[in-house]
Write an enzyme that holds these catalytic residues in place. Structure first.
Site, PDB file in Angstrom:
ATOM      1  N   ASP A 177       0.858  -1.185   0.000  1.00 55.51           N
ATOM      2  CA  ASP A 177       0.000   0.000   0.000  1.00 55.51           C
ATOM      3  C   ASP A 177       0.892   1.232   0.000  1.00 55.51           C
ATOM      4  OD1 ASP A 177      -2.357   1.737   0.370  1.00 55.51           O
ATOM      5  OD2 ASP A 177      -3.336  -0.162   0.870  1.00 55.51           O
ATOM      6  N   HIS A 248      -2.583   3.206  -4.657  1.00 56.65           N
ATOM      7  CA  HIS A 248      -2.052   2.667  -3.391  1.00 56.65           C
ATOM      8  C   HIS A 248      -0.607   2.191  -3.571  1.00 56.65           C
ATOM      9  CE1 HIS A 248      -5.680   2.854  -0.866  1.00 56.65           C
ATOM     10  NE2 HIS A 248      -6.352   2.588  -1.959  1.00 56.65           N
ATOM     11  N   GLU A 315      -9.497   2.645  -5.552  1.00 56.45           N
ATOM     12  CA  GLU A 315      -9.137   4.002  -5.168  1.00 56.45           C
ATOM     13  C   GLU A 315      -7.878   4.511  -5.877  1.00 56.45           C
ATOM     14  OE1 GLU A 315     -10.867   4.185  -0.667  1.00 56.45           O
ATOM     15  OE2 GLU A 315      -8.944   3.177  -0.882  1.00 56.45           O
TER      16      GLU A 315
HETATM   17  C1  ACM Z   1     -10.793  -0.617  -0.032  1.00 53.73           C
HETATM   18  O1  ACM Z   1     -11.347  -0.546   1.073  1.00 53.73           O
HETATM   19  N1  ACM Z   1     -10.157   0.439  -0.499  1.00 53.73           N
HETATM   20  C2  ACM Z   1     -10.822  -1.813  -0.842  1.00 53.73           C
END
Ligand code: ACM
Length: 541
Positions: A177, A248, A315
């Site tokens: 991440d 991420h 995201e």
């Molecule tokens: C997530 O909670 N961004 C998969």
């Protein structure tokens, strides 16, 4: 011990009259070919807990007997316990036998959940029982985010044991991440040398003004991963690794600045992110980036034998791609409509790449935007909608909606949950979660492989915090994933709570730091000690 105390609840259980099966130092173990994982687990875990040598014995003795039975479905089992015949566990496959052994442990009692005997030389009795059982879903998962806060290897092995005790069988391992890269990749040593450490950490949720001013980090070596995967396999748990792309990814870009959008950001100045939220620093859509990640996934495939490989896809902010001349040129060159399609281009590339290697891609539901890759499966996290759309389009789905099964969300409305983030999701809310949305046809519903609970660790600095968020709700979740429960409104939550009384004793013996049972926590009974009430869901990440 009464039959109603099993968690997750079995399909059927009978308690015929008569004395139970006695287990003691002379109890023998007979294991048919194909049941070796359970044989080893019984001696290593159950035997060690109770001081039972479980010496090899005859098939016709009154000890413990393990066998396969073609008449049973995969993962199904039948357990018979009686004074005359001892304990027999038949499984439809090796996993079924193993789940039957987990039931046996619950039938014995809480001492069976310890690591060494506390009452040596006691003869234990298993009440007479016939248990017939099979799981509702084939994907009964737990997602652990080890990127935001690193969970040392021992903690992961412990969580695999806790999953096995709840008949969960998929560990979705969120390994990368913005805030950390946790898996050694031999050809790219900076991913862990640089990418696995950050200088400091935001304390609390995103809006918190507090920082912990000390380095945080850690990673798993390739041998650590091999050990985790093998330990899981012994417990019939599949580890599905996640490498999150193209968003991420700040930790990876901090390690290898050329992975970022260098025409709009000085990526050489980036560090592993030290706060929560979603970083704007995403991967550059170049061939070099694809080649780099092919290298990452090549090593990953050597380490993880799972059918599915998770590529994240959630995201991914598009601002840098919008402002980057190079990204815009790429969009034109590839004939794509927009940045959403550029994101799909990443995912589709790895869908083809993984498919060519005999694996299947799974990603978060954003991978639907800009067109779903042909063979892709979807982890539906932003509610049910993504999962419904994917199932209707014939894609497999794992249901894990944030509103229901994100265990980072607080368990009580009080403002003094340790870090009171997100929605309130009580034990009962989780118990009434239904993974298959109404409105799907039978054929579409068959695409719901199952469900998983997700544990994002921004506000879980250590295992004690993880335990507190995860338990007791994981027990309710396990019953949703395994048991044949009725529709949410018809579920007997009171009965579940009654069975939980026995389960808390098991969790105590396992050393799980669960949130105390429902109702005000001890300090909440004193007036004047509550913190500021929270109106609505505060930012959680
Ligand atoms: C997530 O909670 N961004 C998969």
């Amino acid at each position: 011990m009464t039959d109603t105390e099993l968690i997750p609840a079995p399909r059927a259980v009978e308690g015929p009259p008569g004395p139970g099966a006695a287990l003691g130092r002379d109890t023998t173990l007979w294991a048919a070919p194909g049941t070796e994982t359970t044989e080893r687990w019984l001696r290593g875990a159950l035997g060690a807990a109770l001081g039972l040598p479980l010496r090899p014995g005859p098939q016709d003795g009154a000890g413990v007997r393990l066998l396969l039975d073609d008449a049973l479905a995969p993962e199904a089992y039948r357990l018979d316990a009686s004074a005359d015949a001892g304990v027999e566990i038949r499984g439809g496959d090796a996993a079924g036998v193993f789940w039957g052994a987990q039931t046996l442990r619950q039938l014995i009692g809480p001492d069976a959940f310890r690591r060494a005997p506390v009452r040596p030389d006691t003869v234990l009795t298993v009440a007479p029982r016939v248990v017939e059982d099979a799981p509702r879903f084939r994907w009964r998962g737990l997602m652990l985010d080890v990127a935001r806060h690193f969970m040392p290897k021992d903690g992961v092995l412990r969580y695999l044991d806790l999953m096995a005790a709840h008949k969960l069988n998929v560990l979705h391992f969120h390994l990368t991440d913005d805030q950390g890269w946790r898996v050694e990749i031999g050809r790219y040593p900076e991913l862990t040398r640089t990418g696995s450490w950050r200088a400091r950490t935001k304390y609390g949720h995103r809006a918190s003004p507090l920082w912990e001013d000390k380095p945080h980090g850690g990673h798993y070596t390739r041998d650590d991963i091999r050990e985790i995967v093998a330990y899981a396999a012994e417990r019939h748990i599949t580890v599905v690794p996640e490498i999150d792309i193209p968003g991420h990814s700040q930790a990876a870009i901090a390690a290898y600045p050329e992975l970022g959008n260098t025409d709009v950001v000085d990526t050489a100045a980036l560090t592993v992110w030290d706060t929560w939220g979603v970083s704007e620093n995403v991967l550059a859509p170049t061939d070099a980036t694809l080649r780099f990640y092919e290298g990452v996934f090549e090593e990953l495939l050597e380490l993880f034998p799972s059918e599915f490989i998770h590529v994240g896809g959630d995201e991914c902010p598009k601002a840098q791609w919008r402002s980057s001349p190079a990204a815009q040129a790429r969009i034109r060159e590839l004939g794509l409509a927009d940045e959403d399609e550029l994101q799909s281009w990443f995912i589709k590339h790895f869908d083809r790449w993984l498919t060519a290697r005999g694996r299947r891609l799974i990603g978060w539901d954003e991978i639907l935007e800009g067109g779903l890759a042909e063979g892709a499966a979807v982890s539906s996290w932003r509610g049910y909608a993504g999962g419904i759309a994917a199932a209707r389009a014939g894609h497999d789905v794992v249901m894990c909606p944030e509103q229901q099964v994100y265990l980072d969300h607080r368990q009580d409305a009080g403002a003094d949950e340790p870090v009171p983030i997100g929605f309130v999701r009580t034990l009962e809310d989780v118990y009434r979660f239904e993974p298959v949305p109404s409105g799907l046809t039978r054929e579409e519903a068959a695409h719901v492989l199952g469900t998983q609970a997700n544990v994002w660790t921004e506000v879980m600095e250590n295992q004690a915090r993880v335990d507190y968020q995860v338990f007791p709700r994981l027990a309710a979740f396990a019953e949703v994933a395994w048991s044949a429960l009725p529709a949410p409104d018809a579920r007997d939550f009171t009965g579940f709570e009654r069975r939980m009384a026995a389960h808390y004793r098991r969790l105590d013996a396992l050393g799980v730091g669960y949130r105390p049972p429902a109702g005000p926590l001890p300090w909440q009974r004193r007036p004047g000690v509550l913190g500021r009430p929270i109106d609505g869901p505060p930012p959680n990440k």
